[in-house]
Write a protein that holds these residues in place. Structure first.
Motif, PDB file in Angstrom:
ATOM      1  N   HIS A 180       0.476  -1.244  -3.144  1.00 53.77           N
ATOM      2  CA  HIS A 180       0.495  -0.708  -1.720  1.00 53.77           C
ATOM      3  C   HIS A 180       0.053   0.702  -2.171  1.00 53.77           C
ATOM      4  O   HIS A 180       0.912   1.394  -2.314  1.00 53.77           O
ATOM      5  N   LEU A 217      -1.264  -7.478   5.724  1.00 56.39           N
ATOM      6  CA  LEU A 217      -1.785  -6.653   4.827  1.00 56.39           C
ATOM      7  C   LEU A 217      -3.451  -6.787   4.982  1.00 56.39           C
ATOM      8  O   LEU A 217      -3.938  -6.485   3.901  1.00 56.39           O
ATOM      9  N   CYS A 258      -2.973 -11.164   1.327  1.00 53.06           N
ATOM     10  CA  CYS A 258      -2.596 -10.223   1.874  1.00 53.06           C
ATOM     11  C   CYS A 258      -2.818 -10.278   3.539  1.00 53.06           C
ATOM     12  O   CYS A 258      -2.026  -9.847   4.299  1.00 53.06           O
ATOM     13  N   ILE A 276      -5.247  -1.534  -1.000  1.00 48.52           N
ATOM     14  CA  ILE A 276      -4.234  -2.491  -1.786  1.00 48.52           C
ATOM     15  C   ILE A 276      -5.018  -2.272  -3.300  1.00 48.52           C
ATOM     16  O   ILE A 276      -6.405  -2.613  -3.575  1.00 48.52           O
ATOM     17  N   THR A 299      -6.556 -12.903  -3.300  1.00 44.80           N
ATOM     18  CA  THR A 299      -5.670 -11.788  -3.172  1.00 44.80           C
ATOM     19  C   THR A 299      -5.838 -11.278  -1.651  1.00 44.80           C
ATOM     20  O   THR A 299      -4.722 -11.160  -0.954  1.00 44.80           O
ATOM     21  N   GLU A 300      -7.052 -11.170  -1.160  1.00 46.10           N
ATOM     22  CA  GLU A 300      -7.296 -10.551   0.247  1.00 46.10           C
ATOM     23  C   GLU A 300      -6.755 -11.484   1.206  1.00 46.10           C
ATOM     24  O   GLU A 300      -6.038 -11.226   2.195  1.00 46.10           O
TER      25      GLU A 300
END
Lengths: 163, 180
Positions: free
Chosen positions: A116, A47, A42, A59, A38-39
């Protein structure tokens, strides 16, 4: 611009400290490995750590559904794919798959909703328009992909007698 | 698949669900500093870690303790899980877990567990799982022995009289408004 779809932007391996008394990766560390994916997503859409730090944002994963399809053991190499299923101004609905990178089998899937958050008041906040546009482009590109069978699953005893 | 005989642990007392204060299984803990990220929020993997290590798995209450599983070369594997976070926990928060049996068949058990802030009482997260009974000699699923299924049946009878949390059967998606 055409994107490779689904995204294949993250790899990892099973760390010794992720192993439990059953001698396989523990359920929580599948989720940690997915959190790293997920990072990576992002960072891919803007993000990343620098953005979050400069804008005082964060997040937060609100919901997660995990299917544990096969065991992985210490040292196993992992590759991840990611598709964007949906998004709104504040949230992204994602689906990750984890594969054994050498043997090719599907080890696990993880469907999440990430939020977010503005750390000034610790409440959900809209993403900047240029990032939302980037996420929406990916969502549109991924909408042409076949829908994985694990998406939208409800926990229950009816289906699936695995292992 | 041939079920090998697994002895009933004689010393184990079934929990007395009729007279105990709460009919659901309960345990307590604390949010460890290492579970919390740089943003001060407990990370998604550590909700799962907390449930996996601290929640009062129904299995333990019906005799599948670590010692019993080790002695009989059996174990339990989680097949599927659904986590819903309602409110972020922070380092040092005292936490209380409850676990409610929702169903079972010969090989699998369905449980929902909840974490509450133990001082303030609010619900922090729920975790619904399917757990498989595994023969560790073959590393394959096996049918649970009759005595074990009878114990699950007794627990289910008591737990089914309790209200089930609205998070049971949740589907991940944007249909639920963000909780904060």
């Amino acid at each position: 611009m055409t994107e490779p779809a689904p995204l294949a932007i993250h790899r990892d391996y099973v760390r010794e400290e992720w192993i439990d008394y059953n001698r396989h990766m523990n359920v929580a560390f599948y989720v940690l490995a997915f959190d790293h994916a997920t990072e990576a997503f992002c960072a891919h859409v803007g993000l990343g750590e620098q953005y979050l730090k400069e804008r005082n944002k964060s997040i937060f994963v609100l919901e997660a559904h995990i299917t544990y399809d096969r065991e992985v053991m210490a040292g196993d190499p992992l590759r991840f794919t990611t598709r964007i299923l949906d998004c709104d101004a504040k949230r992204v609905h994602l689906f990750h798959e984890m594969y054994h990178a050498e043997e090719g089998y599907l080890a696990s899937t993880n469907e999440i909703v990430m939020l977010h958050v503005d750390m000034a008041d610790r409440r959900s906040a809209p993403m900047p328009p240029e990032i939302l546009e980037r996420v929406t482009q990916l969502k549109d590109a991924h909408s042409a992909l076949p829908r994985p069978a694990q998406v939208g699953r409800v926990i229950g005893l009816k289906k699936r007698a695995a292992a | 698949m041939s079920a090998r005989p697994l002895p009933e642990p004689a010393e184990l007392q079934m929990p007395d669900m009729e007279v105990s204060g709460t009919p659901l299984f309960e345990s307590r803990g604390i949010v460890e500093p290492g579970w919390v990220g740089a943003n001060g929020f407990m990370g998604v993997a550590y909700y799962v870690y907390a449930f996996d290590t601290l929640s009062p798995w129904v299995h333990r209450h019906v005799g599948l303790t670590r010692a019993y599983r080790s002695a009989t070369q059996t174990s339990t594997f989680v097949l599927e899980a659904n986590l819903v976070v309602e409110k972020p926990l922070r380092a040092g928060d005292p936490i209380r877990f409850t676990s409610q049996l929702l169903g079972f068949d010969a090989k699998r058990v369905q449980v929902i567990s909840s974490i509450y802030h133990d001082a303030e009482g609010w619900l922090a997260a729920t975790y619904e799982v399917i757990v498989l009974f595994v023969d560790m000699r073959a590393r394959r699923s096996m049918a649970m022995p009759d005595w074990l299924q009878a114990r699950f049946a007794a627990v289910l009878e008591a737990h089914s009289r309790q209200p089930t949390p609205p998070q049971v059967g949740r589907v991940v998606g944007l249909q639920h408004p963000p909780p904060f």
